[in-house]
Design a protein around this motif. Structure first.
Motif, PDB file in Angstrom:
ATOM      1  N   GLU A  11      93.347 100.989  98.617  1.00 25.23           N
ATOM      2  CA  GLU A  11      94.211 101.312  97.469  1.00 25.23           C
ATOM      3  C   GLU A  11      95.485 100.473  97.485  1.00 25.23           C
ATOM      4  OE1 GLU A  11      93.233 103.269  94.932  1.00 25.23           O
ATOM      5  OE2 GLU A  11      91.356 103.221  96.055  1.00 25.23           O
ATOM      6  N   ARG A  12      96.050 100.287  98.667  1.00 26.54           N
ATOM      7  CA  ARG A  12      97.262  99.466  98.773  1.00 26.54           C
ATOM      8  C   ARG A  12      96.979  98.019  98.389  1.00 26.54           C
ATOM      9  NH1 ARG A  12      97.844 101.368 103.924  1.00 26.54           N
ATOM     10  NH2 ARG A  12      98.214  99.281 104.735  1.00 26.54           N
ATOM     11  N   GLU A  15      96.826  97.891  94.551  1.00 29.47           N
ATOM     12  CA  GLU A  15      98.181  97.962  93.991  1.00 29.47           C
ATOM     13  C   GLU A  15      98.945  96.663  94.248  1.00 29.47           C
ATOM     14  OE1 GLU A  15      99.330 100.279  91.955  1.00 29.47           O
ATOM     15  OE2 GLU A  15      97.405 101.319  92.135  1.00 29.47           O
ATOM     16  N   ARG A  19     100.623  93.975  91.559  1.00 30.42           N
ATOM     17  CA  ARG A  19     102.000  93.467  91.653  1.00 30.42           C
ATOM     18  C   ARG A  19     102.023  91.939  91.688  1.00 30.42           C
ATOM     19  NH1 ARG A  19     102.274  97.719  95.321  1.00 30.42           N
ATOM     20  NH2 ARG A  19     102.306  96.303  97.113  1.00 30.42           N
ATOM     21  N   ARG A  62      91.823  99.786  87.569  1.00 21.89           N
ATOM     22  CA  ARG A  62      93.000 100.641  87.803  1.00 21.89           C
ATOM     23  C   ARG A  62      93.870 100.696  86.550  1.00 21.89           C
ATOM     24  NH1 ARG A  62      95.130 101.967  92.554  1.00 21.89           N
ATOM     25  NH2 ARG A  62      92.936 102.409  92.838  1.00 21.89           N
ATOM     26  N   ASN A  66      94.792 103.994  84.327  1.00 18.45           N
ATOM     27  CA  ASN A  66      96.168 104.369  83.999  1.00 18.45           C
ATOM     28  C   ASN A  66      96.338 104.563  82.492  1.00 18.45           C
ATOM     29  OD1 ASN A  66      96.849 104.262  86.711  1.00 18.45           O
ATOM     30  ND2 ASN A  66      97.743 102.223  86.573  1.00 18.45           N
TER      31      ASN A  66
END
Length: 182
Positions: A11-12, A15, A19, A62, A66
């Motif tokens: 998950e990191r 993300e 970014r 993702r 969202n």
């Protein structure tokens, strides 16, 4: 060497990829740049995502999730007392109020499907998901037309650097919904 259990690492990494794309664009995305951003070893990114396309698919999915959550949290979209064109215009207003950055990121990932066929099914999930939600209020053909109009208006505002125009948007969406009511 002891292997550290890190169930959140994948998950990191996702993300971090989002970014990186937000800061540098898709051209700046690499396993190395994502590993640095996520503060994980390079091998972790390639373990979880063998190719950059796999990583982009996860990032786009993702973003889709969202957006679906944002749509689902708007009860006025599903309230028959609220004109659908009004509810959709408010949704776009809220989306634009969040700033161009998040929208540009999502569209960059979405439009990457033009050159990366592996992304096309995930890009289609966004439109299909929104269309599916809108069929709670209208027929499938009208829902698809509304999705296309919202997508087109959003893309034009982003590409031209213009401002979102709620009145114009409401009018165009109303033409579609009112045409369906005939």
């Amino acid at each position: 060497m002891v292997r550290r259990y890190d169930p959140e690492r994948r998950e990191r990494i996702i993300e971090a990829a989002i970014r990186v794309v937000a800061a540098r664009g898709i051209a700046g995305l690499s396993h190395r740049s994502v590993a640095a951003e996520a503060d994980v070893p390079l091998g972790s990114t390639t373990y979880h995502f063998a190719s950059l396309d796999e990583l982009l698919i996860a990032a786009l999915r993702r973003c889709n999730e969202n957006f679906a959550r944002l749509v689902g949290e708007r009860p006025q979209l599903f309230d028959p007392a609220v004109p659908l064109a009004d509810a959709l215009t408010r949704l776009l207003e809220e989306w634009f109020a969040g700033g161009r950055g998040p929208m540009e990121l999502e569209y960059e990932l979405y439009l990457a499907a033009l050159r990366r066929p592996a992304l096309r099914p995930v890009a289609a999930e966004w439109a299909d998901g929104l269309t599916g939600l809108l069929t709670r209020r209208t027929d499938p053909g009208t829902a698809r037309a509304l999705t296309a109009m919202m997508d087109g208006i959003s893309l034009q505002v982003l590409l031209t650097g213009g401002e979102f125009e709620p009145e114009y948007t409401r009018e165009m969406l109303a033409r579609i919904t009112e045409g369906a009511a005939r």
